[in-house]
Motif scaffolding. Structure first.
Motif, PDB file in Angstrom:
ATOM      1  N   ARG A   6       0.829  -1.209   0.000  1.00  0.00           N
ATOM      2  CA  ARG A   6       0.000   0.000   0.000  1.00  0.00           C
ATOM      3  C   ARG A   6       0.863   1.259   0.000  1.00  0.00           C
ATOM      4  NH1 ARG A   6      -2.072   3.359   4.182  1.00  0.00           N
ATOM      5  NH2 ARG A   6      -3.892   4.526   3.422  1.00  0.00           N
ATOM      6  N   LEU A   7       1.920   1.263   0.805  1.00  0.00           N
ATOM      7  CA  LEU A   7       2.771   2.444   0.911  1.00  0.00           C
ATOM      8  C   LEU A   7       3.587   2.681  -0.351  1.00  0.00           C
ATOM      9  CD1 LEU A   7       4.053   1.879   4.559  1.00  0.00           C
ATOM     10  CD2 LEU A   7       2.484   3.663   3.813  1.00  0.00           C
ATOM     11  N   ARG A   8       3.953   1.618  -1.051  1.00  0.00           N
ATOM     12  CA  ARG A   8       4.839   1.751  -2.212  1.00  0.00           C
ATOM     13  C   ARG A   8       4.126   1.566  -3.543  1.00  0.00           C
ATOM     14  NH1 ARG A   8      10.172   1.809  -1.422  1.00  0.00           N
ATOM     15  NH2 ARG A   8       9.927   2.973  -3.340  1.00  0.00           N
ATOM     16  N   MET A   9       2.789   1.526  -3.530  1.00  0.00           N
ATOM     17  CA  MET A   9       2.031   1.250  -4.738  1.00  0.00           C
ATOM     18  C   MET A   9       2.266   2.328  -5.797  1.00  0.00           C
ATOM     19  SD  MET A   9       0.165  -0.766  -6.376  1.00  0.00           S
ATOM     20  CE  MET A   9      -0.078  -1.919  -5.026  1.00  0.00           C
ATOM     21  N   SER A  10       2.377   1.894  -7.036  1.00  0.00           N
ATOM     22  CA  SER A  10       2.518   2.804  -8.175  1.00  0.00           C
ATOM     23  C   SER A  10       1.994   2.114  -9.422  1.00  0.00           C
ATOM     24  CB  SER A  10       3.984   3.193  -8.392  1.00  0.00           C
ATOM     25  OG  SER A  10       4.729   2.074  -8.838  1.00  0.00           O
ATOM     26  N   SER A  11       1.711   2.892 -10.442  1.00  0.00           N
ATOM     27  CA  SER A  11       1.250   2.325 -11.715  1.00  0.00           C
ATOM     28  C   SER A  11       2.303   1.392 -12.302  1.00  0.00           C
ATOM     29  CB  SER A  11       0.936   3.451 -12.709  1.00  0.00           C
ATOM     30  OG  SER A  11      -0.109   4.259 -12.245  1.00  0.00           O
ATOM     31  N   GLN A  12       3.578   1.793 -12.156  1.00  0.00           N
ATOM     32  CA  GLN A  12       4.655   0.966 -12.695  1.00  0.00           C
ATOM     33  C   GLN A  12       4.725  -0.385 -11.988  1.00  0.00           C
ATOM     34  OE1 GLN A  12       4.780   4.136 -11.938  1.00  0.00           O
ATOM     35  NE2 GLN A  12       6.096   5.307 -13.323  1.00  0.00           N
ATOM     36  N   LEU A  13       4.534  -0.383 -10.672  1.00  0.00           N
ATOM     37  CA  LEU A  13       4.580  -1.634  -9.928  1.00  0.00           C
ATOM     38  C   LEU A  13       3.435  -2.548 -10.331  1.00  0.00           C
ATOM     39  CD1 LEU A  13       5.762  -3.453  -7.749  1.00  0.00           C
ATOM     40  CD2 LEU A  13       4.423  -2.183  -6.047  1.00  0.00           C
ATOM     41  N   LYS A  53      -3.875   0.806 -17.000  1.00  0.00           N
ATOM     42  CA  LYS A  53      -4.331   1.969 -16.236  1.00  0.00           C
ATOM     43  C   LYS A  53      -5.550   1.612 -15.387  1.00  0.00           C
ATOM     44  CE  LYS A  53      -5.885   6.744 -16.685  1.00  0.00           C
ATOM     45  NZ  LYS A  53      -6.183   7.877 -17.616  1.00  0.00           N
ATOM     46  N   TYR A  54      -6.470   0.841 -15.972  1.00  0.00           N
ATOM     47  CA  TYR A  54      -7.666   0.452 -15.222  1.00  0.00           C
ATOM     48  C   TYR A  54      -7.295  -0.393 -14.000  1.00  0.00           C
ATOM     49  CZ  TYR A  54     -11.638  -2.456 -13.952  1.00  0.00           C
ATOM     50  OH  TYR A  54     -12.591  -3.145 -13.244  1.00  0.00           O
ATOM     51  N   ILE A  55      -6.421  -1.390 -14.185  1.00  0.00           N
ATOM     52  CA  ILE A  55      -6.021  -2.242 -13.065  1.00  0.00           C
ATOM     53  C   ILE A  55      -5.320  -1.418 -11.997  1.00  0.00           C
ATOM     54  CG2 ILE A  55      -4.548  -4.157 -12.367  1.00  0.00           C
ATOM     55  CD1 ILE A  55      -5.092  -5.443 -15.080  1.00  0.00           C
ATOM     56  N   ALA A  56      -4.419  -0.531 -12.422  1.00  0.00           N
ATOM     57  CA  ALA A  56      -3.717   0.315 -11.453  1.00  0.00           C
ATOM     58  C   ALA A  56      -4.692   1.183 -10.671  1.00  0.00           C
ATOM     59  CB  ALA A  56      -2.693   1.193 -12.173  1.00  0.00           C
ATOM     60  N   THR A  57      -5.724   1.644 -11.342  1.00  0.00           N
ATOM     61  CA  THR A  57      -6.691   2.511 -10.674  1.00  0.00           C
ATOM     62  C   THR A  57      -7.488   1.754  -9.628  1.00  0.00           C
ATOM     63  OG1 THR A  57      -6.889   3.857 -12.685  1.00  0.00           O
ATOM     64  CG2 THR A  57      -8.605   4.112 -11.021  1.00  0.00           C
ATOM     65  N   TYR A  58      -7.995   0.560  -9.969  1.00  0.00           N
ATOM     66  CA  TYR A  58      -8.808  -0.129  -8.961  1.00  0.00           C
ATOM     67  C   TYR A  58      -7.947  -0.697  -7.833  1.00  0.00           C
ATOM     68  CZ  TYR A  58      -8.273  -4.904 -11.115  1.00  0.00           C
ATOM     69  OH  TYR A  58      -7.818  -6.102 -11.600  1.00  0.00           O
ATOM     70  N   VAL A  59      -6.685  -1.048  -8.122  1.00  0.00           N
ATOM     71  CA  VAL A  59      -5.795  -1.459  -7.033  1.00  0.00           C
ATOM     72  C   VAL A  59      -5.528  -0.278  -6.102  1.00  0.00           C
ATOM     73  CG1 VAL A  59      -3.464  -2.235  -6.464  1.00  0.00           C
ATOM     74  CG2 VAL A  59      -4.727  -3.338  -8.311  1.00  0.00           C
ATOM     75  N   GLY A  60      -5.309   0.899  -6.700  1.00  0.00           N
ATOM     76  CA  GLY A  60      -5.116   2.092  -5.886  1.00  0.00           C
ATOM     77  C   GLY A  60      -6.326   2.395  -5.031  1.00  0.00           C
ATOM     78  N   GLU A  61      -7.519   2.235  -5.597  1.00  0.00           N
ATOM     79  CA  GLU A  61      -8.739   2.430  -4.811  1.00  0.00           C
ATOM     80  C   GLU A  61      -8.853   1.392  -3.704  1.00  0.00           C
ATOM     81  OE1 GLU A  61     -11.872   4.580  -7.882  1.00  0.00           O
ATOM     82  OE2 GLU A  61     -12.355   2.635  -7.010  1.00  0.00           O
ATOM     83  N   ALA A  62      -8.501   0.148  -4.009  1.00  0.00           N
ATOM     84  CA  ALA A  62      -8.608  -0.921  -3.010  1.00  0.00           C
ATOM     85  C   ALA A  62      -7.778  -0.625  -1.776  1.00  0.00           C
ATOM     86  CB  ALA A  62      -8.177  -2.248  -3.614  1.00  0.00           C
ATOM     87  N   LEU A  63      -6.619   0.006  -1.971  1.00  0.00           N
ATOM     88  CA  LEU A  63      -5.686   0.273  -0.874  1.00  0.00           C
ATOM     89  C   LEU A  63      -5.722   1.719  -0.407  1.00  0.00           C
ATOM     90  CD1 LEU A  63      -2.639  -1.725  -2.302  1.00  0.00           C
ATOM     91  CD2 LEU A  63      -4.230  -2.480  -0.526  1.00  0.00           C
ATOM     92  N   ALA A  64      -6.736   2.471  -0.808  1.00  0.00           N
ATOM     93  CA  ALA A  64      -6.757   3.906  -0.542  1.00  0.00           C
ATOM     94  C   ALA A  64      -6.744   4.236   0.941  1.00  0.00           C
ATOM     95  CB  ALA A  64      -7.980   4.540  -1.209  1.00  0.00           C
TER      96      ALA A  64
END
Length: 563
Positions: A439-446, A473-484
């Motif tokens: 969660r702390l290190r999440m990024s689109s590249q990761l 981009k879609y996967i990165a977005t929902y993963v980011g939301e999941a860990l928001a």
């Protein structure tokens, strides 16, 4: 615990440090966990070390409390243009510069008494611009008597309150950086980017922490279970790397740096984007126990109800076009965020049965009847238990690439994500810390790297992912939301898979369909069918695709729900 097991646990922890500092090292955990064998509970001596790995990951953490007031004075700060001119500063920074460093004048380049400090600043700015996180620790000399001081160099927009204070100047200079000084009288957690800035090893970093907390060399050696000669050698290495001469200078430097840790909020191009496009806003209900359960409501409010269960690291964000397609098919599609995911509050006792109870309460509050249920990957057990709880209100269940609550076999498995999940399930003491680091290190590249790693044994997935750049981009977005808000949901659900091995589908009464990609090695079909027994009315194996099947065939999934 015997010496071999203790050494294996130490290897896992050492690898967690590597992952915390560099998320691309996550695959190294596969081998480390294999060596560790099966260990259900965290060893008491490992607890502090696991917490320290999260401290390292906070290198790119976002403060939970939100932006600080404009013009903050809890730290000293100077906003510098790309040419090192001071655009703005506060009083504490003026005091720090005047205490043996040099002169500060707004609109002019910083002037250091020691020319070497000016060169060090140039190098730090260059290093920061070349790093994904954009932060570097800068050592500044103040003379033999005062000893060196340390400061951070970070993008100015990463420091809430500072960017606002120099907003007009920053508008014309997106390359502006902040030079950030600690408030000397404040203490807190060590800002762990010291490891990256000076190249400290995990062992040296652990020793530095012990010394900062007031331990003697002998006490540190005893607690770290190494010899005094070893810690002396490590201390010499720390001095060499940080340019220090005395242990008192090290303690002071670490204490000063720690006070800045909570102030920096990294906002770089790597940051996970928020939802956009046609996705409806996130709504929420209050459950009877007071928890918040978040969801999105797609399509026609009067349409046929479809309840979607997102995958294991997902949110209520459905694929692009879901809103229009749901309206076209006269569907009302509800996708809820399970406890601890996205905007939903964590559950004190996460289980698939407890999730089902929450989802039934959601359906009750929304007045849903004749409900079609769909689930993707790890959403399958929760979906089935919800259908059982709903009874006659459940019209049918469609599992897309479903994962059963059973241990995955490692025989012949080469997919890194499959091995990763299997070994995490046998070592649940690692799960919570790993997801906190993620969660702390999440990024689109990761996210892109992880998804590509998951497709190595599925040519269809690899081709689909490569030909559809919007998917990343879609996967990165929902993963980011999941860990928001927290990583609790992801960790709790993985533990639930381990505990639910006796779960069955015996009480399911509505029709059940299974759709699965023929190249899915991440969630093998054989494991799912073994769990479901004779319950499926139809099993559709889709050629040329793996666990990305639901994304590739999303339109068909919704049309099937409307049929």
């Amino acid at each position: 615990m015997d010496d071999t097991k203790r050494a294996n646990v130490a290897l896992v922890i050492e690898t967690m440090y590597q992952v915390a500092a560099n998320p691309d090292a996550w695959q190294q955990l596969i081998d480390a966990l294999a060596d560790a064998g099966e260990l259900q509970d965290m060893p008491p001596e490992a607890a502090d070390d696991m917490a320290r790995s999260q401290d390292i990951a906070r290198l790119t953490a976002r403060p939970e409390e939100g932006p600080a007031p404009v013009g903050r004075n809890d730290i000293g700060w100077i906003v510098l243009s790309s040419r090192r001119k001071a655009l703005a500063a506060n009083n504490l920074a003026q005091e720090m510069m005047g205490a043996g460093l040099g002169r500060l004048k707004i609109g002019a380049e910083l002037a250091f008494d020691d020319p070497a400090n000016g060169e060090a600043l140039i190098q730090a700015l260059t290093q920061s611009r070349g790093q994904a996180g954009g932060q570097t620790i800068l050592r500044l000399d103040r003379g033999e008597d005062d000893g060196p001081c340390f400061a951070y160099v970070a993008p100015a927009r990463a420091l809430p309150g500072v960017a606002d204070a120099a907003a007009l100047e920053l508008a014309d200079d997106d390359q502006a950086y902040a030079l950030i000084f600690p408030a000397v009288e404040e203490t807190g957690k060590l800002w762990s980017s010291i490891r990256e800035s000076f190249g400290l090893t995990p062992a040296e970093l652990r020793l530095a922490r012990k010394l900062r907390d007031g331990r003697s060399l002998k006490e540190a050696a005893d607690e770290l279970e190494v010899s005094v000669n070893t810690v002396r050698n490590q201390l010499r290495a720390i001095f060499d790397k940080m340019g220090l001469k005395r242990q008192s200078d090290l303690t002071r430097a670490l204490t000063q740096l720690s006070s800045v840790a909570s102030a920096i909020e990294i906002q770089t191009p790597a940051t996970i984007p928020l939802a956009s496009g046609d996705a409806p806003p996130v709504a929420a209900i209050t459950l009877k126990d007071g928890r918040r359960l978040a969801y999105r409501d797609y399509g026609d409010p009067a349409g046929r109800a479809v309840l979607i269960f997102h995958e294991g690291l997902g949110s209520s964000l459905l694929p692009p076009g879901a809103q229009g397609l749901a309206c076209e098919q006269n569907l009302r599609v509800i996708c809820a965020e399970r406890p601890g995911f996205g905007q939903s509050d964590p559950s004190p006792d996460y289980s698939f049965d407890a999730v089902a109870d929450d989802m039934v309460e959601l359906c009750d509050q929304l007045g849903l009847q004749d409900i079609r249920i769909g689930a993707i990957l790890s959403g399958a057990p929760s979906a089935i238990q919800t259908a059982i709880r709903l009874g006659s209100r459940a019209a049918g269940v469609l599992l897309c690439s479903g994962r059963p609550p059973r241990p995955a076999s490692e025989i012949g498995v080469k997919n890194p994500l499959t091995l990763f999940r299997s070994r995490f399930e046998t070592n649940p003491w690692v799960i919570e810390t790993f997801y906190a680091i993620l969660r702390l290190r999440m990024s689109s590249q990761l996210v892109d790297h992880i998804v590509r790693s998951s497709t190595v044994n599925s040519p269809g997935d690899a081709a689909y992912f490569g030909q559809n750049p919007h998917v990343a981009k879609y996967i990165a977005t929902y993963v980011g939301e999941a860990l928001a808000r927290t990583s609790r949901g992801a960790a709790d659900e993985m533990k639930a898979f381990r505990r639910a091995q006796n779960l069955t589908v015996a009480d399911l009464t509505c029709p059940l369909e299974v759709w699965h990609g023929d190249q899915d090695v991440f969630a093998p079909l054989a494991d799912l069918l073994d769990y479901l027994g004779d319950k499926p009315r139809e099993v559709r194996v889709i050629p040329g695709i793996g666990h990305l099947m639901a994304l590739k065939h999303w339109d068909e999934v919704l049309r099937r729900a409307a049929a």
